[in-house]
Motif scaffolding. Sequence first.
Motif, PDB file in Angstrom:
ATOM      1  N   ASP A  54       0.857  -1.188   0.000  1.00 35.21           N
ATOM      2  CA  ASP A  54       0.000   0.000   0.000  1.00 35.21           C
ATOM      3  C   ASP A  54       0.891   1.234   0.000  1.00 35.21           C
ATOM      4  O   ASP A  54       1.613   1.498   0.970  1.00 35.21           O
ATOM      5  N   ALA A  55       0.854   1.998  -1.083  1.00 38.30           N
ATOM      6  CA  ALA A  55       1.741   3.146  -1.232  1.00 38.30           C
ATOM      7  C   ALA A  55       1.378   4.294  -0.294  1.00 38.30           C
ATOM      8  O   ALA A  55       2.191   5.207  -0.106  1.00 38.30           O
ATOM      9  N   LEU A  56       0.193   4.269   0.297  1.00 40.33           N
ATOM     10  CA  LEU A  56      -0.125   5.265   1.317  1.00 40.33           C
ATOM     11  C   LEU A  56       0.674   5.021   2.591  1.00 40.33           C
ATOM     12  O   LEU A  56       0.950   5.946   3.354  1.00 40.33           O
ATOM     13  N   LEU A  57       1.053   3.762   2.809  1.00 38.06           N
ATOM     14  CA  LEU A  57       1.810   3.391   4.004  1.00 38.06           C
ATOM     15  C   LEU A  57       3.304   3.329   3.740  1.00 38.06           C
ATOM     16  O   LEU A  57       4.106   3.555   4.652  1.00 38.06           O
ATOM     17  N   LEU A  58       3.695   3.012   2.501  1.00 38.03           N
ATOM     18  CA  LEU A  58       5.116   2.948   2.155  1.00 38.03           C
ATOM     19  C   LEU A  58       5.287   3.440   0.717  1.00 38.03           C
ATOM     20  O   LEU A  58       5.251   2.655  -0.225  1.00 38.03           O
ATOM     21  N   PRO A  59       5.479   4.741   0.532  1.00 39.54           N
ATOM     22  CA  PRO A  59       5.668   5.267  -0.824  1.00 39.54           C
ATOM     23  C   PRO A  59       6.963   4.749  -1.446  1.00 39.54           C
ATOM     24  O   PRO A  59       7.914   4.414  -0.740  1.00 39.54           O
ATOM     25  N   GLY A  60       6.978   4.687  -2.776  1.00 40.16           N
ATOM     26  CA  GLY A  60       8.204   4.316  -3.465  1.00 40.16           C
ATOM     27  C   GLY A  60       7.988   3.476  -4.703  1.00 40.16           C
ATOM     28  O   GLY A  60       8.869   3.395  -5.560  1.00 40.16           O
ATOM     29  N   ALA A  61       6.834   2.819  -4.827  1.00 42.62           N
ATOM     30  CA  ALA A  61       6.589   1.993  -5.996  1.00 42.62           C
ATOM     31  C   ALA A  61       6.535   2.850  -7.258  1.00 42.62           C
ATOM     32  O   ALA A  61       6.082   3.995  -7.233  1.00 42.62           O
ATOM     33  N   ASP A  62       6.984   2.277  -8.369  1.00 40.01           N
ATOM     34  CA  ASP A  62       6.956   3.011  -9.635  1.00 40.01           C
ATOM     35  C   ASP A  62       5.525   3.318 -10.051  1.00 40.01           C
ATOM     36  O   ASP A  62       5.220   4.420 -10.505  1.00 40.01           O
ATOM     37  N   VAL A  63       4.635   2.333  -9.926  1.00 43.79           N
ATOM     38  CA  VAL A  63       3.211   2.528 -10.205  1.00 43.79           C
ATOM     39  C   VAL A  63       2.469   2.179  -8.920  1.00 43.79           C
ATOM     40  O   VAL A  63       2.209   1.010  -8.641  1.00 43.79           O
ATOM     41  N   PRO A  64       2.133   3.172  -8.102  1.00 37.66           N
ATOM     42  CA  PRO A  64       1.626   2.892  -6.757  1.00 37.66           C
ATOM     43  C   PRO A  64       0.197   2.388  -6.734  1.00 37.66           C
ATOM     44  O   PRO A  64      -0.597   2.641  -7.640  1.00 37.66           O
ATOM     45  N   GLN A  65      -0.108   1.678  -5.653  1.00 41.04           N
ATOM     46  CA  GLN A  65      -1.476   1.272  -5.340  1.00 41.04           C
ATOM     47  C   GLN A  65      -1.857   1.919  -4.015  1.00 41.04           C
ATOM     48  O   GLN A  65      -1.151   1.745  -3.016  1.00 41.04           O
ATOM     49  N   TYR A  66      -2.960   2.613  -4.015  1.00 46.05           N
ATOM     50  CA  TYR A  66      -3.366   3.350  -2.836  1.00 46.05           C
ATOM     51  C   TYR A  66      -4.522   2.651  -2.143  1.00 46.05           C
ATOM     52  O   TYR A  66      -5.594   2.466  -2.716  1.00 46.05           O
ATOM     53  N   GLY A  67      -4.273   2.253  -0.899  1.00 46.55           N
ATOM     54  CA  GLY A  67      -5.328   1.689  -0.074  1.00 46.55           C
ATOM     55  C   GLY A  67      -5.712   0.262  -0.391  1.00 46.55           C
ATOM     56  O   GLY A  67      -6.629  -0.284   0.220  1.00 46.55           O
ATOM     57  N   ARG A  68      -4.998  -0.410  -1.322  1.00 48.88           N
ATOM     58  CA  ARG A  68      -5.391  -1.761  -1.723  1.00 48.88           C
ATOM     59  C   ARG A  68      -4.288  -2.786  -1.523  1.00 48.88           C
ATOM     60  O   ARG A  68      -4.543  -3.981  -1.570  1.00 48.88           O
ATOM     61  N   GLY A  69      -3.068  -2.321  -1.326  1.00 45.92           N
ATOM     62  CA  GLY A  69      -1.950  -3.238  -1.239  1.00 45.92           C
ATOM     63  C   GLY A  69      -1.752  -3.805   0.152  1.00 45.92           C
ATOM     64  O   GLY A  69      -2.495  -3.510   1.094  1.00 45.92           O
ATOM     65  N   LEU A  70      -0.721  -4.633   0.262  1.00 44.81           N
ATOM     66  CA  LEU A  70      -0.387  -5.258   1.536  1.00 44.81           C
ATOM     67  C   LEU A  70       0.309  -4.264   2.458  1.00 44.81           C
ATOM     68  O   LEU A  70       0.926  -3.296   2.012  1.00 44.81           O
ATOM     69  N   THR A  71       0.232  -4.523   3.744  1.00 42.79           N
ATOM     70  CA  THR A  71       1.089  -3.809   4.681  1.00 42.79           C
ATOM     71  C   THR A  71       2.464  -4.473   4.672  1.00 42.79           C
ATOM     72  O   THR A  71       2.632  -5.617   4.242  1.00 42.79           O
ATOM     73  N   LEU A  72       3.458  -3.771   5.190  1.00 45.77           N
ATOM     74  CA  LEU A  72       4.809  -4.311   5.237  1.00 45.77           C
ATOM     75  C   LEU A  72       4.861  -5.557   6.120  1.00 45.77           C
ATOM     76  O   LEU A  72       5.560  -6.532   5.805  1.00 45.77           O
ATOM     77  N   ASP A  73       4.119  -5.555   7.217  1.00 43.74           N
ATOM     78  CA  ASP A  73       4.102  -6.720   8.108  1.00 43.74           C
ATOM     79  C   ASP A  73       3.549  -7.955   7.403  1.00 43.74           C
ATOM     80  O   ASP A  73       4.062  -9.066   7.584  1.00 43.74           O
ATOM     81  N   VAL A  74       2.515  -7.775   6.599  1.00 44.28           N
ATOM     82  CA  VAL A  74       1.942  -8.913   5.874  1.00 44.28           C
ATOM     83  C   VAL A  74       2.912  -9.407   4.816  1.00 44.28           C
ATOM     84  O   VAL A  74       3.070 -10.630   4.625  1.00 44.28           O
ATOM     85  N   LEU A  75       3.585  -8.494   4.120  1.00 47.23           N
ATOM     86  CA  LEU A  75       4.569  -8.925   3.130  1.00 47.23           C
ATOM     87  C   LEU A  75       5.660  -9.763   3.790  1.00 47.23           C
ATOM     88  O   LEU A  75       6.045 -10.819   3.281  1.00 47.23           O
ATOM     89  N   VAL A  76       6.148  -9.317   4.929  1.00 47.45           N
ATOM     90  CA  VAL A  76       7.170 -10.083   5.649  1.00 47.45           C
ATOM     91  C   VAL A  76       6.634 -11.465   6.017  1.00 47.45           C
ATOM     92  O   VAL A  76       7.306 -12.483   5.831  1.00 47.45           O
ATOM     93  N   ALA A  77       5.415 -11.517   6.524  1.00 49.38           N
ATOM     94  CA  ALA A  77       4.853 -12.788   6.973  1.00 49.38           C
ATOM     95  C   ALA A  77       4.698 -13.786   5.830  1.00 49.38           C
ATOM     96  O   ALA A  77       4.915 -14.992   6.016  1.00 49.38           O
ATOM     97  N   VAL A  78       4.335 -13.314   4.649  1.00 48.86           N
ATOM     98  CA  VAL A  78       4.134 -14.246   3.537  1.00 48.86           C
ATOM     99  C   VAL A  78       5.470 -14.619   2.891  1.00 48.86           C
ATOM    100  O   VAL A  78       5.622 -15.724   2.345  1.00 48.86           O
ATOM    101  N   LEU A  79       6.470 -13.727   2.960  1.00 47.61           N
ATOM    102  CA  LEU A  79       7.756 -14.030   2.358  1.00 47.61           C
ATOM    103  C   LEU A  79       8.591 -14.983   3.204  1.00 47.61           C
ATOM    104  O   LEU A  79       9.389 -15.764   2.661  1.00 47.61           O
ATOM    105  N   GLU A  80       8.448 -14.926   4.516  1.00 43.39           N
ATOM    106  CA  GLU A  80       9.311 -15.725   5.386  1.00 43.39           C
ATOM    107  C   GLU A  80       9.329 -17.209   5.007  1.00 43.39           C
ATOM    108  O   GLU A  80      10.415 -17.784   4.809  1.00 43.39           O
ATOM    109  N   PRO A  81       8.184 -17.882   4.903  1.00 46.12           N
ATOM    110  CA  PRO A  81       8.239 -19.301   4.540  1.00 46.12           C
ATOM    111  C   PRO A  81       8.687 -19.540   3.107  1.00 46.12           C
ATOM    112  O   PRO A  81       9.275 -20.590   2.801  1.00 46.12           O
TER     113      PRO A  81
END
Length: 313
Positions: free
Chosen positions: A243-270
């Motif tokens: 979610d680019a509202l929470l973590l700006p930086g994506a080339d083509v941002p998604q506002y209010g629809r993407g994952l949070t950073l914590d969720v990305l970490v949780a799904v990437l770990e395994p």
Amino acid sequence: MTAGRDRHWGVLGVPSSRAAHWPGLEKGPAALRAAGLVDALAAAGASVTDHGDRPVARWRAPGTPRRDPAGARLPAPHDVDGVAEVLRGARDALAGVLAAGETPLVLGGECTLAIPLVAAAVAAHGDVGLVYVDGGQDLQLPADHPEEPILDSMGVAHLLGLPGTVDALAGLGPRRPLLDADALCFLGFADDDEDVHDLVPSPRIPAADVAADPDGAAARALAAVTGRGGRPFVVHVDVDVLDALLLPGADVPQYGRGLTLDVLVAVLEPLVADPLLAGVTLVEHNPDHDPDGLSARRLVAVLAPVLAARRQP
């Protein structure tokens, strides 16, 4: 193949925006390095060799579009030759990383970098799967989008060798198609399904399902891409899955629809800890959208421990 701290990462930057909508992505690898990624990996306990960056390849303005006799624009993607040159160089460099027994970590740059990683991994392993962690699915076809012929949105279509894809990209590896649809899982997308012609029967786990159960989503993705025979796989991570509202930086941002950073970490770990992992791309961070570098530093702070972590097989 080995997991976690037994894995030796080979970091390669591919600073290119040639396939993108506009400039900026060519600065991504340098920004991630400036945020301390390589040092953070080592500090977290990872074994790392830094192979440096490929030559910078900046987006360039399109020329006069090709048109048919009636004046309609023909479906020719932008800058095919320039993009193909970047991807061939990346493929050859990644072949060297794999030959050294290292697991590639590709810093981009655009989503098209999944193509040379898969190409090099197929050459090394014979077959690979792909977990595509991305805000979209990159299944657009040139004929469907003559008004926006951007190869950055067509990478998976070329991996699958879909109709109308260009030979210079779809033929980049030792076989064609490079990837089978049953060895592919889309994970974390928030856009509408891009398989408008119903050509790609791959599993799809949208952002809402990932957020509700990251561990379950990872398990489904692993089962899909590794198959019964224990197929090696690579993971593609586009920061626009966030979610680019929470973590700006994506080339083509998604506002209010993407994952949070914590969720990305949780799904990437395994996914990253699995011993069958054969490579990772981390792409689409545009420093022009993160001028103070805060988002890059946050990404590094959370992703370095994930890449260095060890999980028992």
